[in-house]
Scaffold this active site. Sequence first.
Site, PDB file in Angstrom:
ATOM      1  N   GLU A 215      14.929  52.175  19.681  1.00 18.51           N
ATOM      2  CA  GLU A 215      14.440  51.525  21.561  1.00 18.51           C
ATOM      3  C   GLU A 215      13.183  52.581  22.141  1.00 18.51           C
ATOM      4  O   GLU A 215      12.799  51.569  22.393  1.00 18.51           O
ATOM      5  CB  GLU A 215      15.741  52.348  22.523  1.00 18.51           C
ATOM      6  CG  GLU A 215      15.923  51.808  24.108  1.00 18.51           C
ATOM      7  CD  GLU A 215      16.447  52.127  24.571  1.00 18.51           C
ATOM      8  OE1 GLU A 215      16.450  51.570  25.578  1.00 18.51           O
ATOM      9  OE2 GLU A 215      17.628  52.305  24.628  1.00 18.51           O
TER      10      GLU A 215
ATOM     11  N   HIS B  65      13.500  49.760  28.891  1.00 21.47           N
ATOM     12  CA  HIS B  65      14.431  50.130  28.500  1.00 21.47           C
ATOM     13  C   HIS B  65      14.758  48.731  27.098  1.00 21.47           C
ATOM     14  O   HIS B  65      14.052  47.392  27.812  1.00 21.47           O
ATOM     15  CB  HIS B  65      15.786  50.493  28.709  1.00 21.47           C
ATOM     16  CG  HIS B  65      15.186  51.906  30.053  1.00 21.47           C
ATOM     17  ND1 HIS B  65      15.444  52.750  29.026  1.00 21.47           N
ATOM     18  CD2 HIS B  65      14.445  52.208  31.013  1.00 21.47           C
ATOM     19  CE1 HIS B  65      15.088  53.811  29.608  1.00 21.47           C
ATOM     20  NE2 HIS B  65      15.122  53.379  30.965  1.00 21.47           N
TER      21      HIS B  65
ATOM     22  N   GLU C 121      15.794  45.889  31.430  1.00 27.51           N
ATOM     23  CA  GLU C 121      16.425  46.406  29.852  1.00 27.51           C
ATOM     24  C   GLU C 121      16.185  44.845  29.666  1.00 27.51           C
ATOM     25  O   GLU C 121      16.228  44.479  29.761  1.00 27.51           O
ATOM     26  CB  GLU C 121      17.930  46.307  29.952  1.00 27.51           C
ATOM     27  CG  GLU C 121      18.474  47.752  30.648  1.00 27.51           C
ATOM     28  CD  GLU C 121      18.400  48.604  29.802  1.00 27.51           C
ATOM     29  OE1 GLU C 121      18.037  48.705  28.586  1.00 27.51           O
ATOM     30  OE2 GLU C 121      18.912  49.908  30.553  1.00 27.51           O
TER      31      GLU C 121
END
Length: 327
Positions: free
Chosen positions: A154, A209, A291
């Site tokens: 990530e 993210h 996200e």
Amino acid sequence: MSYVGPDFDPPRPPRRFRRGPLTVAVAALVPGALVGWLVWQTVGDPGGGGGSNGSVAQSPNTPVPDKASSRTTPGTEDAEKPAKPAKPSPSPSGSSTSRPAASGPLKGKVVVIDPGHNPGNFRHTTEINRQVDIGTNSKECDTTGTSTNDGYTEARFTLDVSHRLRTLLEKQGATVKFTQDGDRPWGPCVDERARIGNKAKADAVVSVHADGSGAGNRGFHVILPGAVNEGEADTRPIVAPSRELGERIAGNLVSTTGSAPSNYIGDGTGLDVRTDLGGLNLSTVPKVFVECGNMRDSKDAALLTSGAWRQKAARGISAGIVSFLRG
């Protein structure tokens, strides 16, 4: 194996030269030429191009340094990890200083990009496990983040998308600051990330993210700050503008990436309100978390590891920010 080429010509039989009138004439000229050269060296170059000024002629074969940049431009579709300009030194607040903004519709606007999770966090577990105050309670300073099943992290993803996003926003004239650019060993902690945006008096802050949910859970979602008024946290002034920012980013992500909003968070809206994240609780300027997808789902992972898709994601986030800042 034999090789015939410019440096490996096959040997040729020796040639015998016969001394003739031309050879004798050349031999007679050589001493005269040598004497003339010695006289020229003693007197100097009448044209002013001699060695007296210390200059040295460059051989035609001498390599000339290439001043043009050979870096891969962020946004190249096939680039797995686009190179970025030389990293600026971190400012005292921990943020990376932006390059001078170009002219454009966002001239005078400040955007802080918060790439989630430092790539070096996994080497500093003691530091990132330290508890920090987030207003409502205490949480870990930071985490290592997640990764795909094949090991694409990530932290690597967030920096890549953030670099692409910065390029797009700067072309619109925005001044862009990073909370971290892989230019520090670990961190910053979530409370410091919030302070960087606050200190910059950012017009918008976006934390990039990717999620680490179960297989089958797909799609992006945007996390919005809920109303918090506890300890050092007071998000009430930023709840409404942050929602507007998040809604605009979500809408543009759908149109640019073709990805659907999350099928496991947000009831199909792609929006999720939370009051347990220090980066949001302690912010005093509009801020959201994006996200971009679920790294633990194979179909989402195929997108997240694609340079072409990451460029689309950056375009969607950028378009949402531009729309928000232009009203």
